[in-house]
Design a protein around this motif. Structure first.
Motif, PDB file in Angstrom:
ATOM      1  N   LEU A 164      75.511 -14.980  -2.807  1.00 43.88           N
ATOM      2  CA  LEU A 164      74.780 -15.054  -4.066  1.00 43.88           C
ATOM      3  C   LEU A 164      73.558 -14.150  -4.073  1.00 43.88           C
ATOM      4  O   LEU A 164      73.299 -13.426  -5.046  1.00 43.88           O
ATOM      5  N   GLU A 165      72.816 -14.155  -3.002  1.00 46.08           N
ATOM      6  CA  GLU A 165      71.559 -13.400  -2.950  1.00 46.08           C
ATOM      7  C   GLU A 165      71.756 -11.890  -3.052  1.00 46.08           C
ATOM      8  O   GLU A 165      70.824 -11.159  -3.413  1.00 46.08           O
ATOM      9  N   ASP A 166      72.950 -11.398  -2.736  1.00 45.03           N
ATOM     10  CA  ASP A 166      73.192  -9.947  -2.775  1.00 45.03           C
ATOM     11  C   ASP A 166      73.161  -9.384  -4.190  1.00 45.03           C
ATOM     12  O   ASP A 166      73.030  -8.164  -4.376  1.00 45.03           O
ATOM     13  N   LEU A 167      73.282 -10.244  -5.181  1.00 41.93           N
ATOM     14  CA  LEU A 167      73.250  -9.792  -6.573  1.00 41.93           C
ATOM     15  C   LEU A 167      71.820  -9.631  -7.091  1.00 41.93           C
ATOM     16  O   LEU A 167      71.603  -9.030  -8.140  1.00 41.93           O
ATOM     17  N   GLN A 168      70.876 -10.155  -6.331  1.00 36.62           N
ATOM     18  CA  GLN A 168      69.483 -10.180  -6.775  1.00 36.62           C
ATOM     19  C   GLN A 168      68.980  -8.783  -7.147  1.00 36.62           C
ATOM     20  O   GLN A 168      68.993  -7.863  -6.330  1.00 36.62           O
ATOM     21  N   GLY A 169      68.562  -8.623  -8.402  1.00 39.76           N
ATOM     22  CA  GLY A 169      67.941  -7.384  -8.854  1.00 39.76           C
ATOM     23  C   GLY A 169      68.883  -6.254  -9.203  1.00 39.76           C
ATOM     24  O   GLY A 169      68.441  -5.225  -9.723  1.00 39.76           O
ATOM     25  N   PRO A 298      85.267 -18.845   0.376  1.00 43.33           N
ATOM     26  CA  PRO A 298      85.382 -19.933  -0.612  1.00 43.33           C
ATOM     27  C   PRO A 298      84.097 -20.728  -0.792  1.00 43.33           C
ATOM     28  O   PRO A 298      83.753 -21.110  -1.922  1.00 43.33           O
ATOM     29  N   GLU A 299      83.380 -20.960   0.296  1.00 44.93           N
ATOM     30  CA  GLU A 299      82.137 -21.718   0.173  1.00 44.93           C
ATOM     31  C   GLU A 299      81.071 -20.942  -0.603  1.00 44.93           C
ATOM     32  O   GLU A 299      80.206 -21.548  -1.264  1.00 44.93           O
TER      33      GLU A 299
END
Length: 338
Positions: A164-169, A298-299
């Motif tokens: 999830l965090e890789d999409l930040q910004g 998956p998680e």
């Protein structure tokens, strides 16, 4: 076996009654224009050409269908308006683009709704999908059915998306649809709505870092030339709604309408098959063209789904709790059978 939506059956029966009285059921020489934003070698283009070929065959060449791909006739919003006005006769668009006309179509675009094609087809070809098609004639459109676009995945020029965090910004181009915009903003990206026809140049000039589309669209549009990473998020599933101009439809004889329905049903079956096959081969092709392809655990998908619950809850209310629940029930029936 050919499936005709109830609304089309009613329209057809009405036209048959009229035809019997007026003897207007002969096939006239006509030219239909079909416009869409994808390339002609994309499944949408192949499906449109199949429709054209079937119409030619069934009418002995009297009805010619001209196929315009790559946004030649304009972006999606422009083409929808042209179909309503009878300037363009047919197009295929993602349901979210029809939500401004009939809000229920937007529910297909809620994140992480579907997991596989069986669930998709159960909803689209069942009562839920048909109910939405029945709303279109009041808006100047005839819904001919649903084609396949596929599960959407994220590409970008900066890094693989593994969590999830890789999409930040990241500045991610999305469709001009509220669910898409809010989904990516909620995930921490900078959602940038933009017409598909402008997208390649925007990525080439680094106006945006990336985008999200099914694999076949990524391949046929040659996004591998301007993007490095493709991450298999599968965050949205995109069907297509095949829509026909009611202004054109009203000018057709009963026989011509029946032929259009037959051609649309055959083209739908063909396009779905081709699209789903191309989704598999496109993944291999993109890797060969130098893109780095990664699968999310998956998680991590579960984390994203949970993180997006505020978006899902908001749009469930907006699109209609009963309608969304009906869709969810159809999906659950399929899952219970697996």
């Amino acid at each position: 076996m050919r499936i005709i939506p109830k609304v089309l059956t009613a329209l057809l029966c009405s036209s048959l009654a009229f035809s019997a009285a007026s003897h207007a059921d002969e096939i006239s020489s006509r030219v239909f224009k079909v416009g869409f934003v994808q390339a002609k070698n994309h499944p949408h283009g192949l499906g449109a050409q199949k429709f054209a070929d079937i119409m030619k065959e069934k009418t002995d060449g009297k009805i010619k269908v001209m196929v315009f791909g790559s946004g030649t006739l304009g972006g999606d919003a422009q083409v929808i308006s042209s179909v309503q006005g009878g300037i363009v006769d047919m197009t295929m668009v993602t349901p979210g683009l029809l939500a401004g006309i009939e809000k229920g179509f937007g529910m297909y675009g809620m994140p992480f709704t579907f997991e596989n094609a069986k669930e998709v087809d159960a909803v689209l070809d069942g009562p839920v999908g048909q109910k939405l098609l029945e709303t279109l004639p009041a808006h100047g459109l005839i819904g001919l059915g649903y084609w396949d676009h596929g599960f959407r995945h994220v590409t970008n020029s900066q890094q693989p998306i593994t969590k999830l965090e890789d999409l930040q910004g990241l500045k991610i181009r999305v469709q001009q649809i509220p669910t898409a915009i809010e989904t990516f903003n909620q995930l921490g990206a900078n959602a940038t709505p933009m017409s598909f026809t402008e997208l390649y140049t925007a990525m080439e000039t680094r106006t945006v870092d990336g985008q999200e589309n099914p694999l076949a669209a990524i391949e046929t549009s040659k996004f591998f030339e301007v993007q490095k990473y493709v991450s298999l998020t599968g965050h949205f599933y995109d069907p297509l709604v095949a829509i026909f101009s009611k202004k054109t439809w009203d000018k057709l004889s009963a026989t011509e309408r029946e032929i259009v329905l037959e051609a649309a049903a055959e083209a739908q079956a063909y396009e779905r098959k081709v699209s789903r096959e191309m989704d598999v081969t496109a993944r291999e092709s993109l890797a060969k063209h130098g893109m780095q392809v990664n699968v999310l655990a998956p998680e991590e998908i579960a984390r994203m789904r949970e993180h997006l619950k505020p978006v899902t809850d908001k749009f469930t209310q907006e699109y209609g709790v009963e309608l969304v629940q009906a869709m969810t029930n159809e999906i659950q029936k399929v899952r219970n059978q697996q």
